[in-house]
Design a protein around this motif. Structure first.
Motif, mmCIF file in Angstrom:
data_model
loop_
_atom_site.group_PDB
_atom_site.id
_atom_site.type_symbol
_atom_site.label_atom_id
_atom_site.label_comp_id
_atom_site.label_asym_id
_atom_site.label_seq_id
_atom_site.Cartn_x
_atom_site.Cartn_y
_atom_site.Cartn_z
ATOM 1 N N ARG A 106 0.977 -1.387 0.238
ATOM 2 C CA ARG A 106 -0.117 0.626 0.270
ATOM 3 C C ARG A 106 0.633 1.229 0.306
ATOM 4 N N ALA A 153 0.509 4.974 1.625
ATOM 5 C CA ALA A 153 -0.245 5.884 2.313
ATOM 6 C C ALA A 153 -0.557 6.907 2.556
ATOM 7 N N PRO A 154 -0.567 8.074 1.967
ATOM 8 C CA PRO A 154 -0.323 9.416 1.638
ATOM 9 C C PRO A 154 -1.235 10.077 2.742
ATOM 10 N N SER A 155 -0.969 11.340 3.099
ATOM 11 C CA SER A 155 -1.446 12.135 4.375
ATOM 12 C C SER A 155 -2.158 13.638 2.800
ATOM 13 N N GLU A 170 -4.335 9.162 3.923
ATOM 14 C CA GLU A 170 -4.907 8.734 5.847
ATOM 15 C C GLU A 170 -5.213 10.197 6.104
ATOM 16 N N TYR A 173 -1.684 8.410 14.336
ATOM 17 C CA TYR A 173 -1.184 8.075 13.188
ATOM 18 C C TYR A 173 -0.614 6.505 14.033
ATOM 19 N N VAL A 175 -3.179 3.243 11.286
ATOM 20 C CA VAL A 175 -2.274 2.206 10.795
ATOM 21 C C VAL A 175 -2.255 1.182 10.487
ATOM 22 N N ARG A 214 7.960 2.037 2.393
ATOM 23 C CA ARG A 214 7.431 3.799 2.548
ATOM 24 C C ARG A 214 9.097 5.017 3.313
ATOM 25 N N LEU A 237 10.191 6.995 8.917
ATOM 26 C CA LEU A 237 8.881 6.149 9.711
ATOM 27 C C LEU A 237 9.451 5.059 10.211
HETATM 28 N N1 GLU Z 1 0.329 8.859 5.769
HETATM 29 C C1 GLU Z 1 1.655 8.529 6.289
HETATM 30 C C2 GLU Z 1 2.476 9.565 5.289
HETATM 31 O O1 GLU Z 1 2.548 10.611 4.942
HETATM 32 C C3 GLU Z 1 2.566 7.435 5.585
HETATM 33 C C4 GLU Z 1 1.734 6.420 6.665
HETATM 34 C C5 GLU Z 1 1.870 4.907 6.176
HETATM 35 O O2 GLU Z 1 2.852 4.928 4.962
HETATM 36 O O3 GLU Z 1 2.274 4.519 7.483
HETATM 37 O O4 GLU Z 1 3.481 10.061 6.057
#
Ligand code: GLU
Length: 307
Positions: free
Chosen positions: A9, A11-13, A45, A188, A192, A206, A210
């Motif tokens: 996946r 997972a953009p904010s 997200e 967050y 997640v 990612r 993170l």
């Molecule tokens: N939504 C998070 C971000 O934009 C990424 C979350 C993830 O990949 O776990 O930095």
């Protein structure tokens, strides 16, 4: 239905359009899924409504599609998932692993100062544990995870596919972290973990910023009885100031208007990922060539890090 072998996946904010940095994470997660013959999902997200920009989810999905990165299912939105997060918090409470906290930021600072603890990690305070034994008559504000088990510190070890063996003493370095904030938003970390499991994500790919959240997420997976995915943290694009590229240090929306611009954007992201230059005249041809190139590169990484 059996669980498909690979589900990845991105997972953009939706706080801004894709930029050179977020494209690296998007491309890496897409390539890894395609190289594994797996599925690739996009999850929006958008929990923190104050930081999100209306319509930005569609902008990001449009940018991805223009590059040929199309999710295999309709994107989930975290803003629609409150019931799932509430149920997971309930499960942690029932196991005595989550507790209500009535402390304000100020009270936390005062308690840390009184204990002579100035340790701050990335601007985050290691919570002194004041409310572990109850709220002392104050109203509940946030919910926290208990970061000790049987009064012993939790040291989590895990293997990242690129970074190799990792280790964090969650008790000392992170402490009882927030699951649900005083403003009612789920954190967050927590969202997640709930969503990766609900979407059967087998592989998280990612940005390396993170990586140090991962032990918290693995701890939550264990506490909730959920499987732990494999993790791959990819290199970050740095701004002129050496910090992770973001709005404050020059992250521009990508220029993706022409096929040549799209090809250039893919090539630049691939360079950051360490892929060799690929001969291709169109974005689609480039992506087709990049999948086996990625598979070859990752075979070496996976062998090194599992050795
Ligand atoms: N939504 C998070 C971000 O934009 C990424 C979350 C993830 O990949 O776990 O930095």
């Amino acid at each position: 239905m059996s669980r498909p072998a690979y589900i990845g996946r991105f997972a953009p904010s939706p706080t801004g359009p894709l930029h050179a940095g977020s494209l690296v994470a998007a491309l890496a997660s897409w390539l890894d899924a395609r190289a594994a013959g797996g599925r690739w999902l996009v999850r929006i997200e958008d929990l923190d409504g104050a930081r999100c920009v209306a319509g930005m989810d569609e902008v990001i999905l449009g940018q991805l599609a223009s590059l040929g990165l199309v999710p295999d299912a309709r994107p989930w939105r975290q803003s629609a998932r409150d019931a799932a997060y509430a149920a997971a918090l309930g499960a942690l409470r029932a196991r005595g692993l989550a507790y209500a906290c009535g402390c304000s930021r100020r009270q936390i600072d005062d308690a840390l100062a009184a204990a002579g603890r100035t340790h701050e990690r990335g601007g985050e305070r290691v919570y002194p544990g004041t409310c572990r034994r109850g709220l002392g008559g104050r109203p509940a504000r946030a919910w926290r995870l208990l970061s000790e088990r049987a009064a012993a510190p939790l040291v989590l070890a895990w293997a990242d596919r690129r970074l190799g063996a990792q280790r964090q003493n969650v008790t000392a370095e992170v402490g009882d972290f927030v699951l649900r904030r005083a403003d009612g938003l789920y954190a967050y970390q927590f969202a997640v973990v709930v969503d990766d499991a609900a979407q059967d994500v087998s592989d998280v790919v990612r940005g390396a910023d993170l990586a140090d959240n991962t032990p918290r997420q693995i701890l939550l997976q264990r506490d909730l009885g959920l499987p732990t995915p494999r993790y791959l943290h990819v290199p970050l694009v740095l701004g002129a100031d050496g910090a992770k590229l973001g709005k404050s240090n020059g992250a521009h929306a990508l220029a993706l208007a022409t096929p040549q611009e799209r090809l250039d954007a893919l090539r630049e992201a691939a360079r950051v990922l360490g892929l060799p230059p690929l001969a291709a005249a169109t974005p689609a041809a480039w992506l087709a060539a990049a999948v086996p190139a990625w598979a070859g590169m990752m075979r070496d990484f996976d062998m090194e890090t599992s050795a």
